[in-house]
Design an enzyme around this catalytic site. Structure first.
Site, mmCIF file in Angstrom:
data_model
loop_
_atom_site.group_PDB
_atom_site.id
_atom_site.type_symbol
_atom_site.label_atom_id
_atom_site.label_comp_id
_atom_site.label_asym_id
_atom_site.label_seq_id
_atom_site.Cartn_x
_atom_site.Cartn_y
_atom_site.Cartn_z
ATOM 1 N N LYS A 164 40.393 23.005 47.701
ATOM 2 C CA LYS A 164 41.580 23.129 48.527
ATOM 3 C C LYS A 164 42.033 21.721 48.902
ATOM 4 O O LYS A 164 41.209 20.889 49.318
ATOM 5 C CB LYS A 164 41.233 23.914 49.797
ATOM 6 C CG LYS A 164 40.865 25.366 49.522
ATOM 7 C CD LYS A 164 42.111 26.188 49.227
ATOM 8 C CE LYS A 164 41.818 27.677 49.294
ATOM 9 N NZ LYS A 164 43.025 28.471 49.018
ATOM 10 N N GLU A 214 47.767 24.551 42.286
ATOM 11 C CA GLU A 214 48.195 25.884 42.727
ATOM 12 C C GLU A 214 49.067 25.767 43.975
ATOM 13 O O GLU A 214 48.689 25.099 44.947
ATOM 14 C CB GLU A 214 46.936 26.719 43.015
ATOM 15 C CG GLU A 214 47.196 28.157 43.410
ATOM 16 C CD GLU A 214 45.886 28.933 43.627
ATOM 17 O OE1 GLU A 214 44.816 28.470 43.182
ATOM 18 O OE2 GLU A 214 45.932 29.997 44.269
ATOM 19 N N ASP A 239 50.978 31.076 43.340
ATOM 20 C CA ASP A 239 50.205 32.123 44.008
ATOM 21 C C ASP A 239 51.154 32.823 44.986
ATOM 22 O O ASP A 239 51.814 33.813 44.641
ATOM 23 C CB ASP A 239 48.991 31.469 44.707
ATOM 24 C CG ASP A 239 48.167 32.405 45.577
ATOM 25 O OD1 ASP A 239 48.567 33.561 45.777
ATOM 26 O OD2 ASP A 239 47.113 31.978 46.098
ATOM 27 N N LYS A 263 47.061 38.406 42.373
ATOM 28 C CA LYS A 263 46.189 39.085 43.330
ATOM 29 C C LYS A 263 46.811 40.452 43.568
ATOM 30 O O LYS A 263 47.975 40.523 44.001
ATOM 31 C CB LYS A 263 46.154 38.341 44.671
ATOM 32 C CG LYS A 263 45.508 36.977 44.621
ATOM 33 C CD LYS A 263 45.563 36.311 45.990
ATOM 34 C CE LYS A 263 44.991 34.896 45.915
ATOM 35 N NZ LYS A 263 45.163 34.165 47.178
HETATM 36 O O1 LIG Z 1 37.096 32.820 46.828
HETATM 37 C C1 LIG Z 1 38.047 33.536 47.157
HETATM 38 O O2 LIG Z 1 37.924 34.764 47.328
HETATM 39 C C2 LIG Z 1 39.439 33.019 47.309
HETATM 40 C C3 LIG Z 1 39.689 31.677 47.828
HETATM 41 C C4 LIG Z 1 41.103 31.269 48.063
HETATM 42 O O3 LIG Z 1 41.470 30.290 47.493
HETATM 43 C C5 LIG Z 1 41.931 31.954 49.059
HETATM 44 C C6 LIG Z 1 41.315 32.600 50.098
HETATM 45 C C7 LIG Z 1 42.034 33.203 51.089
HETATM 46 C C8 LIG Z 1 43.410 33.170 51.055
HETATM 47 C C9 LIG Z 1 44.062 32.515 50.035
HETATM 48 C C10 LIG Z 1 43.338 31.934 49.007
HETATM 49 C C11 LIG Z 1 44.139 31.317 47.890
HETATM 50 O O4 LIG Z 1 43.884 31.516 46.711
HETATM 51 O O5 LIG Z 1 45.107 30.645 48.197
HETATM 52 MG MG LIG Z 2 45.985 30.093 46.338
#
Ligand SMILES: O=C(O)CCC(=O)c1ccccc1C(=O)O
Ligand SMILES: [Mg+2]
Length: 369
Positions: A164, A214, A239, A263
């Protein structure tokens, strides 16, 4: 023809093994609503609301999802004759958005439908792969701690590594990680923490050979993403911007991204996920399955979804043990050398553990036809 006779909402909370930090929010205790549907023959299907306790990732929360499920969506589906899960989109069409609430029912109906056909969810969705590759997300912390985590995930065999980033912590950590792991399949998720004014900063990331960046810019800004993609070499993956198949069409047409993260929760379920997958396939846009720090129920669903052919990049589908002391499914989901087998058993293909649900339950709401 399936008919839903009863819906049970299990509101649970589980403490994560360690807190998860991103640029816009963090999670310590993970609340979830597990949705259990029962049909006219007493067969059950399971889904999960992946919204968080507060609206930091999208506008939904566990509380808004509970309200919509109980007061609107569940009354809509009880006693309806449903021949195929795709019919749900039509049923839900009078009600706007609230995709994570809708997706929890969509997922449970798909599970139930596959069980009734005596096929795996993967098969019901049209998946062909018998195993999928697994990636892992490293939350924000000190550079030292992130490097140590990457080291141990490399040892576990994960196939893709995501960190991140935000304007406060980007070039420095990527540079450090690249020093220790020059060829690691690495990507960065910015969760909308930049604007077009940061183009020079984002251009600097080009030197690190990232698989993708991302969601660098705002969720509702596919125009600026197109401008940014013109200016940088690193592929942009969207995303938060992609809520519907039509969003995907526009982003592809504008050149706002080269990759899309799907997702099911964000897009309202598996039916819409499949549509986005198919559109991206036609346009040669690779997709991968995102994660929501979810229980084994959505994890199992994600594995089935990721068995579709255009999921050609390892997803955020890591082992249950990454977040949970005890997951709500059996067997636990386990990536071995970065690979997870796709269950060939009917439906999700995992047993739901009522003892773990009972132990972590805040409330149980039963709604009958
Ligand atoms: O390991 C995971 O389940 C996801 C990790 C993750 O990046 C994420 C987790 C919570 C909300 C948004 C995100 C994202 O992909 O932005
Ligand atoms: Mg993301």
């Amino acid at each position: 023809m399936l008919k839903i006779k009863q819906v049970t909402l299990h509101h649970i909370t589980q403490r994560l093994k360690s807190p998860f930090y991103s640029s816009i929010g963090h999670v310590i205790d993970r609340e979830s609503i597990l949705v259990e549907l029962t049909d006219q023959e007493g067969q059950t299907g399971w889904g999960e609301v992946v919204a968080f306790s507060t609206p930091w990732y999208t506008e939904e929360t566990i509380t808004t999802a509970f309200h919509l499920l109980k007061d609107l969506f569940i009354p809509l589906i009880l006693n309806q004759s449903i021949a195929h899960p795709e019919e749900l989109q039509q049923l839900f069409s009078p009600y706007k958005r609230n995709n994570m609430a809708k997706a929890s029912i969509d997922g449970a109906i798909w599970d139930l439908y596959a069980k009734r056909q005596n096929v795996s969810l993967s098969h019901a969705l049209g998946g062909k792969k018998t195993k999928i590759e697994s990636g892992v997300v490293i939350g924000m912390s000190s550079i030292k701690e992130m490097s140590e985590q990457i080291r141990s995930y490399v040892d576990e065999g994960y196939k893709r590594f995501k960190v991140k980033i935000s304007p406060k912590q980007d070039i420095s950590i990527i540079e450090e990680i690249r020093r220790d792991f020059p060829t690691l399949p690495l990507m960065a998720d910015a969760n909308s923490s930049y604007t077009l004014a940061d183009v020079h900063r984002l251009k600097e990331l080009d030197q690190f050979n990232l698989m993708m960046i991302e969601q660098p810019l705002a969720a509702d800004d596919i125009i600026d993403h197109a401008k940014l993609q013109e200016a940088i070499n690193t592929p942009i993956c969207l995303d938060e911007s992609i809520i519907t198949v039509d969003d995907a069409r526009k982003a592809i047409e504008l050149g706002s991204c080269q990759i899309i993260n799907i997702k099911a929760g964000r897009v309202g379920g598996l039916t819409e996920s499949k549509k986005i997958h198919d559109l991206c396939f036609q346009h040669k846009i690779p997709v991968w399955c995102g994660g929501m720090i979810e229980t084994g129920i959505s994890r199992a669903q994600n594995i089935a979804l990721a068995s579709l052919p255009n999921f050609s990049i390892p997803g955020d589908i890591s082992s249950s043990s990454k977040y949970w002391e005890e997951d709500v499914v059996s067997p636990e989901i386990k990536a071995v050398s970065g690979v997870i087998p796709v269950s060939q058993k009917p439906g999700l293909g995992y047993e739901v553990k009522s003892d773990i649900i009972n132990k972590n339950r805040l409330s149980k709401t039963v709604i009958k036809a």
